[in-house]
Scaffold this active site. Structure first.
Site, PDB file in Angstrom:
ATOM      1  N   TYR A 142       0.852  -1.186   0.000  1.00 42.02           N
ATOM      2  CA  TYR A 142       0.000   0.000   0.000  1.00 42.02           C
ATOM      3  C   TYR A 142       0.886   1.235   0.000  1.00 42.02           C
ATOM      4  O   TYR A 142       1.514   1.575   1.002  1.00 42.02           O
ATOM      5  CB  TYR A 142      -0.887  -0.054   1.244  1.00 42.02           C
ATOM      6  N   LYS A 170      -1.564  -1.392  -4.005  1.00 44.41           N
ATOM      7  CA  LYS A 170      -2.660  -0.418  -3.960  1.00 44.41           C
ATOM      8  C   LYS A 170      -2.013   0.949  -4.022  1.00 44.41           C
ATOM      9  O   LYS A 170      -1.241   1.329  -3.134  1.00 44.41           O
ATOM     10  CB  LYS A 170      -3.494  -0.558  -2.691  1.00 44.41           C
TER      11      LYS A 170
END
Length: 306
Positions: A142, A170
């Site tokens: 992330y 992400k």
């Protein structure tokens, strides 16, 4: 190595960064979580990200995180993938959460870059490798430097791509050049983490999205991606543009997406509940503006076949 194909989609294409429903007293609302998860999956979400930024991971306990995965798995079965947020500023704690999520039934792990201490890139890389080595689940890295203060640099991502369990990113980096560099040099699956960039990143070869707005319109980005896949890029762009007022109201109007998503879900009579301090609930005026943006989008949905 240069790759010329679209990223794989190991967790599906259209994922929702689900809120964590709470009771009015502030306790974890597992029944509400199950009802919300069932609605999201039935309406088009391929997967759910639990205990991410929108899921209030900084203020939920380790036990609550594990219980949430277990409850949502019971609700959705194998109809959707579950990615559990386990990233912390502490490598040891992150490993503990990863193992607990695996035991609770998660399909993958969302691991944010270590925050606050701002480690250099070699330490960031070592952190992710240690977490990936500890569990049998695939990792989604992330990259959200605006919150963590630490970027996962493209060169670091390229190196990490050689780990068999590091499979996806992400992305909330707002670095289109960096994204393309990683896409062209690795097989990592990219998921747009900023709703305004879903179509742009998908057009560049990303795997899909992890959407905050999907909490209230779970079918929207599935339709955007589906239109693009069908070759109707004009419709895909139209759908993305139609969503801009709601995206702006929920994610770019000065309040965290957790606050706006819960306010709008509550106004629609859907499971959400309050936010935990230090976050504070949206006021009546803000909630009214969110509801108006939502209703405007839904009013045009029939014409656009969202």
């Amino acid at each position: 190595m240069t790759t010329d194909h679209r990223s794989p989609a190991p967790f599906g294409r259209a994922l929702c960064a689900m809120v964590t429903p709470l009771t009015e007293s502030g306790a974890l609302d597992l029944d509400g979580a199950q009802r919300l998860a069932g609605r999201l999956v039935s309406a088009g979400c391929d997967g759910l990200v639990l205990s991410g930024t929108t899921g209030e991971s900084p203020t939920t306990t380790d036990a609550e995180k594990a219980a949430l995965v277990t409850a949502v798995r019971e609700a959705v079965g194998e109809r959707a993938t579950l990615v559990a947020g386990v990233g912390t500023a502490d490598t040891r704690h992150t490993v503990e959460l990863a193992l607990a999520a695996e035991k609770a039934g998660a399909d993958g792990l969302l691991v944010v870059s270590p925050y606050y201490s701002r480690p250099p890139q070699d330490a960031v890389e070592a952190h992710f490798r240690e977490v990936a080595d500890a569990s049998g689940l695939p990792l989604v890295l992330y990259d959200i430097p605006g919150r963590t203060g630490t970027r996962i640099e493209p060169a670091t991502l390229v190196r990490l791509a050689d780990h068999p369990r590091i499979v996806a990113v992400k992305d909330c980096s707002y670095d289109l050049l960096g994204i393309q560099k990683v896409l062209s040099r690795t097989g990592l699956a990219y998921y747009a983490g900023c709703d305004e960039q879903v179509l742009a990143l998908y057009a560049m070869g990303a795997a899909g999205c992890v959407s905050t707005v999907a909490n209230v319109v779970p079918e929207l980005f599935r339709s955007v991606l589906g239109a693009f896949d069908a070759g109707d890029t004009g419709r895909a762009a139209l759908l993305q543009r139609r969503a801009v007022p709601l995206i702006e109201a929920m994610t770019a109007a000065g309040l965290p997406g957790t606050v706006t998503a819960k306010a709008l879900l509550g106004a629609l009579g859907l499971p959400a509940g309050p936010v935990r301090a230090p976050l504070r609930a949206a006021d009546r005026e803000t909630t009214g503006a969110l509801l108006a943006a939502y209703e405007d989008l839904v009013a045009g949905a029939g014409q656009l076949q969202v």
